[in-house]
Design a protein around this motif. Sequence first.
Motif, PDB file in Angstrom:
ATOM      1  N   GLN A   1       0.853  -1.179   0.000  1.00 23.24           N
ATOM      2  CA  GLN A   1       0.000   0.000   0.000  1.00 23.24           C
ATOM      3  C   GLN A   1       0.892   1.234   0.000  1.00 23.24           C
ATOM      4  N   LEU A   2       0.652   2.132  -0.965  1.00 28.38           N
ATOM      5  CA  LEU A   2       1.486   3.316  -1.108  1.00 28.38           C
ATOM      6  C   LEU A   2       0.976   4.486  -0.274  1.00 28.38           C
ATOM      7  N   SER A   3      -0.327   4.601  -0.186  1.00 27.16           N
ATOM      8  CA  SER A   3      -0.947   5.668   0.618  1.00 27.16           C
ATOM      9  C   SER A   3      -2.397   5.263   0.849  1.00 27.16           C
ATOM     10  N   GLU A   4      -3.164   6.133   1.438  1.00 33.06           N
ATOM     11  CA  GLU A   4      -4.560   5.803   1.733  1.00 33.06           C
ATOM     12  C   GLU A   4      -5.316   5.458   0.449  1.00 33.06           C
ATOM     13  N   GLY A   5      -5.735   4.211   0.332  1.00 31.24           N
ATOM     14  CA  GLY A   5      -6.521   3.778  -0.818  1.00 31.24           C
ATOM     15  C   GLY A   5      -5.731   3.532  -2.087  1.00 31.24           C
TER      16      GLY A   5
ATOM     17  N   PHE B   1      -2.394   9.439  -7.324  1.00 28.61           N
ATOM     18  CA  PHE B   1      -1.815   8.178  -7.779  1.00 28.61           C
ATOM     19  C   PHE B   1      -1.401   8.248  -9.249  1.00 28.61           C
ATOM     20  N   GLY B   2      -1.658   9.380  -9.912  1.00 34.15           N
ATOM     21  CA  GLY B   2      -1.186   9.601 -11.279  1.00 34.15           C
ATOM     22  C   GLY B   2       0.325   9.737 -11.359  1.00 34.15           C
ATOM     23  N   VAL B   3       0.988   9.850 -10.204  1.00 33.07           N
ATOM     24  CA  VAL B   3       2.451   9.911 -10.193  1.00 33.07           C
ATOM     25  C   VAL B   3       3.043   8.586 -10.674  1.00 33.07           C
ATOM     26  N   ALA B   4       2.400   7.473 -10.326  1.00 32.86           N
ATOM     27  CA  ALA B   4       2.933   6.147 -10.672  1.00 32.86           C
ATOM     28  C   ALA B   4       3.110   5.953 -12.175  1.00 32.86           C
ATOM     29  N   PRO B   5       2.101   6.248 -13.012  1.00 28.11           N
ATOM     30  CA  PRO B   5       2.313   6.074 -14.452  1.00 28.11           C
ATOM     31  C   PRO B   5       3.302   7.066 -15.056  1.00 28.11           C
ATOM     32  N   CYS B   6       3.684   8.097 -14.303  1.00 27.75           N
ATOM     33  CA  CYS B   6       4.722   9.019 -14.775  1.00 27.75           C
ATOM     34  C   CYS B   6       6.093   8.357 -14.767  1.00 27.75           C
TER      35      CYS B   6
ATOM     36  N   ILE C   1       3.290   9.690  -3.157  1.00 31.10           N
ATOM     37  CA  ILE C   1       3.834   8.388  -3.555  1.00 31.10           C
ATOM     38  C   ILE C   1       4.993   8.585  -4.525  1.00 31.10           C
ATOM     39  N   TYR C   2       5.851   7.581  -4.616  1.00 23.46           N
ATOM     40  CA  TYR C   2       6.957   7.528  -5.574  1.00 23.46           C
ATOM     41  C   TYR C   2       7.991   8.647  -5.378  1.00 23.46           C
ATOM     42  N   GLU C   3       8.037   9.258  -4.214  1.00 20.93           N
ATOM     43  CA  GLU C   3       9.005  10.346  -4.035  1.00 20.93           C
ATOM     44  C   GLU C   3      10.443   9.825  -4.141  1.00 20.93           C
ATOM     45  N   ASN C   4      10.761   8.763  -3.419  1.00 18.30           N
ATOM     46  CA  ASN C   4      12.128   8.232  -3.448  1.00 18.30           C
ATOM     47  C   ASN C   4      12.512   7.739  -4.836  1.00 18.30           C
ATOM     48  N   GLU C   5      11.587   7.070  -5.506  1.00 17.02           N
ATOM     49  CA  GLU C   5      11.861   6.563  -6.848  1.00 17.02           C
ATOM     50  C   GLU C   5      12.148   7.704  -7.823  1.00 17.02           C
ATOM     51  N   MET C   6      11.383   8.773  -7.702  1.00 21.24           N
ATOM     52  CA  MET C   6      11.585   9.912  -8.596  1.00 21.24           C
ATOM     53  C   MET C   6      12.873  10.670  -8.269  1.00 21.24           C
ATOM     54  N   ARG C   7      13.199  10.779  -7.002  1.00 18.78           N
ATOM     55  CA  ARG C   7      14.441  11.472  -6.629  1.00 18.78           C
ATOM     56  C   ARG C   7      15.665  10.714  -7.143  1.00 18.78           C
TER      57      ARG C   7
END
Length: 284
Positions: free
Chosen positions: A9-13, A110-115, A142-148
Motif C-alpha cells: 500500500q502506497l498511501s490511503e486507498g 496516484f497519477g504519479v505512478a504512471p509518470c 507516492i513515488y518520491e524516493n523513486e523519482m528522486r
Amino acid sequence: MFKIIDKKQLSEGVFYMRVEAPEIARNRKAGQFVIIQVESEYGERIPLTIADANAEEGWIALAFQAVGATTYKLSLMQAGDSLPTVLGPLGNPSKIEKYDRPVLVVGGGFGVAPCYPIVQAHKAIGNKVIMVICARNKDLIIYENEMRALADEVIIMTDDGSAGRKGVSTVPVKELCESQCPPAEVIAIGPPIMMKFCALTTKEYGIKTTVSLNTIMIDGTGMCGGCRVSVGGKTKFVCVDGPEFDAHQVDWDNMMLRMKSFKAREQEDNHKCRMMAQADALAK
C-alpha cells in the motif's frame, strides 16, 4: 492466470502490485496500459497504466486507487493470488523526443505512478527531467524516493503545505514556464481537473503539453466506444488513439461530464463490496 508476486500500500486507498506477465513485460513501452479482470466470469474490465516492468524477470507493475467495486476487490488480493485476465500492452506508447531544454512531468495523486516509466524513457535518451509530485497532504505522496533517484529535480506540492511547498500543480508549472529555460514539453498525469488547469497554464506560453487520459473503458480495443473524447473537435477513442493527447486540444468539460456518468453506481457497488467484505471478516 497472472500471479501477483508483490503487493504494498502506497498511501490511503492507493496500492502497488507486481504481476507475472512475461509477454507484456517484454513488449510494453512507456505510456501503455493493460485491461484486467478480477473475476473470471462477467467481471468488470478496467484499464490500468503499466507503472513499471522488468522484461528479464517477467513482471509488470500496476498502481491503482480503490475507488470502485473492482479496484476495491483488487485491493483485497494478496501476493500469491492470481488475476484471470491481464490484456496488453494496449494503447500507443509515449512519444519520447530528445530536447535541449528540460521536460517537465507533473503527477497528481496516484497519477504519479504512471509518470515513472515516462521519466525513465526520457532519462534513457538523455533529457533533463523536472518532476512535480502533487498531493492533498504528505500522507498521500507516492513515488518520491523513486523519482528522486531518477529525475534531475523533484518538486513536492501539497494542498495543505504538510510536505514540500503549499499550493497546487499550476504554481511550479507557471514559474518554470516563465523561467529563463522553460520546459520543451510538459507532461501531466492525474485527476482531470489538474490536467485541465495545467493545460490552461501552459497554453498561455505556447508550450507543448501532453496528457494521459484514463476514461471509462470496457474492451480497450476501440469496439465499445465508451472511452470516446473530443480532441480538436474530433471524436477520438482513448484506448486506440491515445491514451496520450495534446492537452490544449482536449474538451475537458465534456470529458469530465462523461466520467461522472456512472459515479452513483460506482459508489453504490463500492459500498456493497465493502459491507460484504466486513461481513465475511466478522464471520471468520
